[in-house]
Design an enzyme around this catalytic site. Structure first.
Site, PDB file in Angstrom:
ATOM      1  N   ASP A 315      13.639  -6.149  38.613  1.00 28.30           N
ATOM      2  CA  ASP A 315      12.519  -7.215  39.061  1.00 28.30           C
ATOM      3  C   ASP A 315      12.513  -7.241  40.629  1.00 28.30           C
ATOM      4  O   ASP A 315      11.675  -8.212  40.983  1.00 28.30           O
ATOM      5  CB  ASP A 315      13.244  -8.261  38.554  1.00 28.30           C
ATOM      6  CG  ASP A 315      13.075  -8.685  36.946  1.00 28.30           C
ATOM      7  OD1 ASP A 315      12.109  -7.885  36.404  1.00 28.30           O
ATOM      8  OD2 ASP A 315      13.678  -9.464  36.331  1.00 28.30           O
ATOM      9  N   ARG A 346       3.066  -3.779  38.035  1.00 30.96           N
ATOM     10  CA  ARG A 346       3.471  -4.272  39.444  1.00 30.96           C
ATOM     11  C   ARG A 346       3.205  -3.309  40.328  1.00 30.96           C
ATOM     12  O   ARG A 346       2.993  -3.343  41.604  1.00 30.96           O
ATOM     13  CB  ARG A 346       4.691  -4.816  39.459  1.00 30.96           C
ATOM     14  CG  ARG A 346       5.009  -6.306  38.689  1.00 30.96           C
ATOM     15  CD  ARG A 346       6.327  -6.643  38.420  1.00 30.96           C
ATOM     16  NE  ARG A 346       6.383  -8.331  38.071  1.00 30.96           N
ATOM     17  CZ  ARG A 346       7.352  -9.048  37.871  1.00 30.96           C
ATOM     18  NH1 ARG A 346       8.541  -8.369  37.719  1.00 30.96           N
ATOM     19  NH2 ARG A 346       7.301 -10.184  37.363  1.00 30.96           N
TER      20      ARG A 346
END
Length: 436
Positions: A315, A346
């Site tokens: 993350d 991402r």
């Protein structure tokens, strides 16, 4: 580009100084309301994270008839007991962790249920939990491998499952289903992943043993209630930490941070790059170690990241990409393809948005290559309704030349309510503005 109603206005220049905290651990906050609902009695929780994703999990538990008493935004009592058949779909909104964990619980219930969420959540892959739960005997169907998920009652069986992806969410779904199985379940991991589920279940009376990469759990449909304070989220701590590292003359201390070793990969990698991080353990909460982190601005060196540490910092890669831009030399990241199936892709999104600030990033199939240090220039960028993207771009703006506008400030509240205020109290020039 989706419409954004607000933005972060970011100006560089001021060093970050002082002591602060970050909101409660997101992973533990999801589990607190779910596990507390399975306990016989009252589970009292302090420093709970009142963010978009965790509120979605809390709302879903209330739909299942669970009484959750709110003493404040961050303090609550979960009155455990038997779950009730819901009168509507369980809406997890954007919460990927929430829907995957809760599915593991629901497949063991004596009534049917439907789990669903936002359009963003409907784009996140669910086949990774559907298939192994079916092996346990779950009567579970997805929608072409995505949610909505349709669950019907079934007798679950204990199995030995070899995971094909290193994912705490998948592992946790299996362990939670195993609470309702007819015999012990063994989960064999291919690499280390977050173990909040194992630690908290153990604290709540479940017989669960981890030996190497094998987790063995005994059926335990009713848990013991506990009282605990949730430590600060390590993933949220990464944002002010990187900001302090790359903004000259900064010196900050973060108190009461979760130091679970399955979550500290990014801290270890930053230290290997020359980051001045001093980590001091002070105690435990619900089985997780807790402590303080002191950070001082540092001259970082490029590094290579791959293998087992990737899962322990998955993350944090958006904010790590910002740190790499200011490190001297080449940084290479491999084995991070999982980033493409988060709230956004991402890898692609961070590369595109940082490029608007003048960054030069080579995006690869499972990572990226950055040669630094680089000079960034303020510009208008977009958070893409992804909290970690938006907050990472704010940190990049703190070390860029000129003002940066990060469209979509609201999404930061998915994990870090009060993000701008926290940075501002440390001396950063960050404000939330509403678009005209």
């Amino acid at each position: 580009m989706a419409a954004a109603s607000d933005y972060f206005a970011v100006r560089p220049g001021s060093a970050l100084k002082g002591v602060t905290t970050v909101p409660g651990d997101k992973s533990m906050s999801h589990r607190a309301v779910m596990f507390g609902a399975l306990a016989q009695g009252e589970t009292h929780v302090k420093a709970w994270l009142p963010a978009g994703d965790t509120e979605a999990s809390l709302g879903a538990m209330r739909t299942l008839g669970v009484e959750v008493e709110r003493h404040s935004d961050t303090e609550l009592t979960v009155h455990g007991g038997q779950l009730q058949k819901p009168d509507r779909p369980l809406d997890l909104v954007n919460a990927g962790t929430g829907i995957r964990l809760l599915t593991g619980i629901m497949v063991g219930q004596p009534f049917p249920s439907v789990l669903d969420g936002s359009e963003q959540l409907r784009r996140r892959p669910m086949k990774r939990i559907i298939d192994p739960l079916r092996v346990m005997g779950a009567d579970l169907e997805g929608t072409n491998g995505y949610c909505p998920l349709y669950v019907r009652p079934a007798q679950l069986k204990g199995v030995e499952h070899k995971m094909t992806v290193a994912s705490a969410q998948v592992k946790s779904a299996l362990l939670l289903a195993a609470l309702f199985a007819d015999a012990e379940t063994r989960v064999i991991e291919i690499g280390p992943s977050r173990d909040h589920t194992e630690r908290m279940l153990s604290a709540m009376g479940v017989k669960i043993v981890t030996e190497g990469n094998v987790v063995t759990i005994q059926p335990t449909p009713v848990l013991k209630p506990i009282n605990f304070t949730i430590p600060g989220d390590a993933s949220s701590a990464a944002f002010p930490i990187v900001a302090a590292l790359i903004v000259p003359d900064s010196d900050i201390t973060l108190a009461n941070i979760n130091l679970n070793p399955t979550r500290t990969g990014v801290f270890e990698v930053l230290q290997a790059m020359g980051a001045d991080l001093t980590i001091t353990e002070t105690g435990t909460e619900a089985g997780d170690p807790v402590g303080t982190i002191r950070v001082r601005s540092s001259l970082l060196k490029g590094t290579q990241v791959g293998g087992e540490v990737v899962v322990r910092m998955i993350d944090e890669f958006p904010i790590f990409m910002v740190a790499a831009l200011f490190a001297e030399g080449r940084t290479i990241v491999r084995d991070a393809g999982e980033l493409r199936v988060k709230e956004t892709d991402r890898l692609a999104v961070m590369t595109a948005e940082l490029t608007k600030l003048g960054a030069n990033i080579i995006e690869t199939e499972d990572g990226f290559i950055i040669d630094g240090p680089q000079v960034l220039s303020g510009a208008e960028v977009y958070g893409h309704d992804d909290h970690r993207i938006s907050m990472s771009l704010v940190v990049a703006g703190l070390a860029a030349d000129g003002e940066t506008t990060v469209l979509d400030a609201e999404c930061a509240a998915d994990s870090f309510p009060g993000y701008a205020e926290t940075l501002r109290k440390l001396g950063a020039d960050v404000r939330v503005q509403v678009l005209d």
